[in-house]
Design a protein around this motif. Structure first.
Motif, PDB file in Angstrom:
ATOM      1  N   ARG A   1       0.850  -1.195   0.000  1.00  0.00           N
ATOM      2  CA  ARG A   1       0.000   0.000   0.000  1.00  0.00           C
ATOM      3  C   ARG A   1       0.881   1.239   0.000  1.00  0.00           C
ATOM      4  O   ARG A   1       1.930   1.248   0.646  1.00  0.00           O
ATOM      5  CB  ARG A   1      -0.925  -0.008   1.217  1.00  0.00           C
ATOM      6  CG  ARG A   1      -1.774  -1.281   1.292  1.00  0.00           C
ATOM      7  CD  ARG A   1      -2.746  -1.232   2.441  1.00  0.00           C
ATOM      8  NE  ARG A   1      -3.404  -2.509   2.680  1.00  0.00           N
ATOM      9  CZ  ARG A   1      -4.451  -2.949   2.021  1.00  0.00           C
ATOM     10  NH1 ARG A   1      -4.973  -2.218   1.064  1.00  0.00           N
ATOM     11  NH2 ARG A   1      -4.983  -4.119   2.306  1.00  0.00           N
ATOM     12  N   THR A   2       0.417   2.275  -0.693  1.00  0.00           N
ATOM     13  CA  THR A   2       1.277   3.431  -0.891  1.00  0.00           C
ATOM     14  C   THR A   2       0.680   4.753  -0.443  1.00  0.00           C
ATOM     15  O   THR A   2       1.305   5.799  -0.638  1.00  0.00           O
ATOM     16  CB  THR A   2       1.653   3.549  -2.383  1.00  0.00           C
ATOM     17  OG1 THR A   2       0.455   3.754  -3.145  1.00  0.00           O
ATOM     18  CG2 THR A   2       2.369   2.307  -2.868  1.00  0.00           C
ATOM     19  N   THR A   3      -0.500   4.760   0.150  1.00  0.00           N
ATOM     20  CA  THR A   3      -1.119   6.005   0.592  1.00  0.00           C
ATOM     21  C   THR A   3      -1.317   5.986   2.102  1.00  0.00           C
ATOM     22  O   THR A   3      -1.568   4.930   2.696  1.00  0.00           O
ATOM     23  CB  THR A   3      -2.461   6.246  -0.110  1.00  0.00           C
ATOM     24  OG1 THR A   3      -3.327   5.140   0.143  1.00  0.00           O
ATOM     25  CG2 THR A   3      -2.265   6.392  -1.607  1.00  0.00           C
ATOM     26  N   THR A   4      -1.240   7.157   2.698  1.00  0.00           N
ATOM     27  CA  THR A   4      -1.266   7.241   4.153  1.00  0.00           C
ATOM     28  C   THR A   4      -2.563   6.697   4.743  1.00  0.00           C
ATOM     29  O   THR A   4      -2.537   6.050   5.788  1.00  0.00           O
ATOM     30  CB  THR A   4      -1.063   8.688   4.620  1.00  0.00           C
ATOM     31  OG1 THR A   4      -2.073   9.523   4.038  1.00  0.00           O
ATOM     32  CG2 THR A   4       0.300   9.215   4.218  1.00  0.00           C
ATOM     33  N   HIS A   5      -3.679   6.926   4.099  1.00  0.00           N
ATOM     34  CA  HIS A   5      -4.953   6.534   4.692  1.00  0.00           C
ATOM     35  C   HIS A   5      -5.151   5.026   4.721  1.00  0.00           C
ATOM     36  O   HIS A   5      -6.048   4.518   5.389  1.00  0.00           O
ATOM     37  CB  HIS A   5      -6.126   7.211   3.968  1.00  0.00           C
ATOM     38  CG  HIS A   5      -6.408   6.645   2.610  1.00  0.00           C
ATOM     39  ND1 HIS A   5      -5.790   7.097   1.471  1.00  0.00           N
ATOM     40  CD2 HIS A   5      -7.239   5.660   2.206  1.00  0.00           C
ATOM     41  CE1 HIS A   5      -6.231   6.417   0.436  1.00  0.00           C
ATOM     42  NE2 HIS A   5      -7.115   5.539   0.849  1.00  0.00           N
ATOM     43  N   GLU A   6      -4.301   4.274   4.018  1.00  0.00           N
ATOM     44  CA  GLU A   6      -4.396   2.814   4.011  1.00  0.00           C
ATOM     45  C   GLU A   6      -3.667   2.173   5.187  1.00  0.00           C
ATOM     46  O   GLU A   6      -3.732   0.965   5.363  1.00  0.00           O
ATOM     47  CB  GLU A   6      -3.832   2.259   2.710  1.00  0.00           C
ATOM     48  CG  GLU A   6      -4.626   2.671   1.478  1.00  0.00           C
ATOM     49  CD  GLU A   6      -4.010   2.126   0.209  1.00  0.00           C
ATOM     50  OE1 GLU A   6      -4.636   1.269  -0.436  1.00  0.00           O
ATOM     51  OE2 GLU A   6      -2.878   2.572  -0.130  1.00  0.00           O
ATOM     52  N   TYR A   7      -2.959   2.959   5.952  1.00  0.00           N
ATOM     53  CA  TYR A   7      -2.165   2.432   7.053  1.00  0.00           C
ATOM     54  C   TYR A   7      -2.883   2.591   8.386  1.00  0.00           C
ATOM     55  O   TYR A   7      -3.499   3.625   8.652  1.00  0.00           O
ATOM     56  CB  TYR A   7      -0.782   3.092   7.077  1.00  0.00           C
ATOM     57  CG  TYR A   7       0.110   2.490   6.031  1.00  0.00           C
ATOM     58  CD1 TYR A   7       0.015   2.892   4.699  1.00  0.00           C
ATOM     59  CD2 TYR A   7       1.014   1.481   6.350  1.00  0.00           C
ATOM     60  CE1 TYR A   7       0.799   2.306   3.724  1.00  0.00           C
ATOM     61  CE2 TYR A   7       1.813   0.899   5.377  1.00  0.00           C
ATOM     62  CZ  TYR A   7       1.695   1.312   4.071  1.00  0.00           C
ATOM     63  OH  TYR A   7       2.472   0.721   3.104  1.00  0.00           O
TER      64      TYR A   7
END
Length: 123
Positions: free
Chosen positions: A104-110
């Protein structure tokens, strides 16, 4: 999941640093891991990510060929080897964990974030 990043410091341009992120609390190999950075006056940006097994990785264009992300599931640790550092790499670097098997590469996915570690590259 608790995350603790370390390994930052001051280095001259062209030098290298290795960041580590130790995880505790839950099953480490259930999580994809990522590194992000925050520079003064900029938004937090994606740097690199690795899937649960280490078999798949992704990098921001700005660091491709210079940075390498890896993980050791036996040690519950993810690493970011940074070579050929540039002044524009100066930032606070954060590690993060995302439940699931994909990169995953976007902050909201973490789901979980550690405290950052400062990297300063002098010219």
């Amino acid at each position: 999941v608790q995350l603790q990043a370390s390994g930052g410091g001051l280095v001259q341009a062209g030098g290298s640093l290795r960041l580590s992120c130790a995880a505790s609390g839950r099953t480490f190999n259930s999580y994809g891991m990522g590194w992000f950075r925050l520079a003064p006056g900029k938004e937090r940006e994606f740097v690199a990510a690795i899937n649960w097994s280490g078999g798949s990785t992704d990098y921001a264009e700005a660091v491709k060929g210079r940075f390498t992300i890896s993980r050791n599931n036996a040690k519950n640790t993810v690493y970011l080897q940074m070579n050929s550092l540039k002044p524009e790499d100066t930032a606070v670097y954060y590690c993060a964990a995302s439940f699931g098997t994909v990169v995953r590469t976007t902050t909201h996915e973490y789901d979980y974030w550690g405290r950052g570690t400062q990297v300063t590259v002098s010219s």
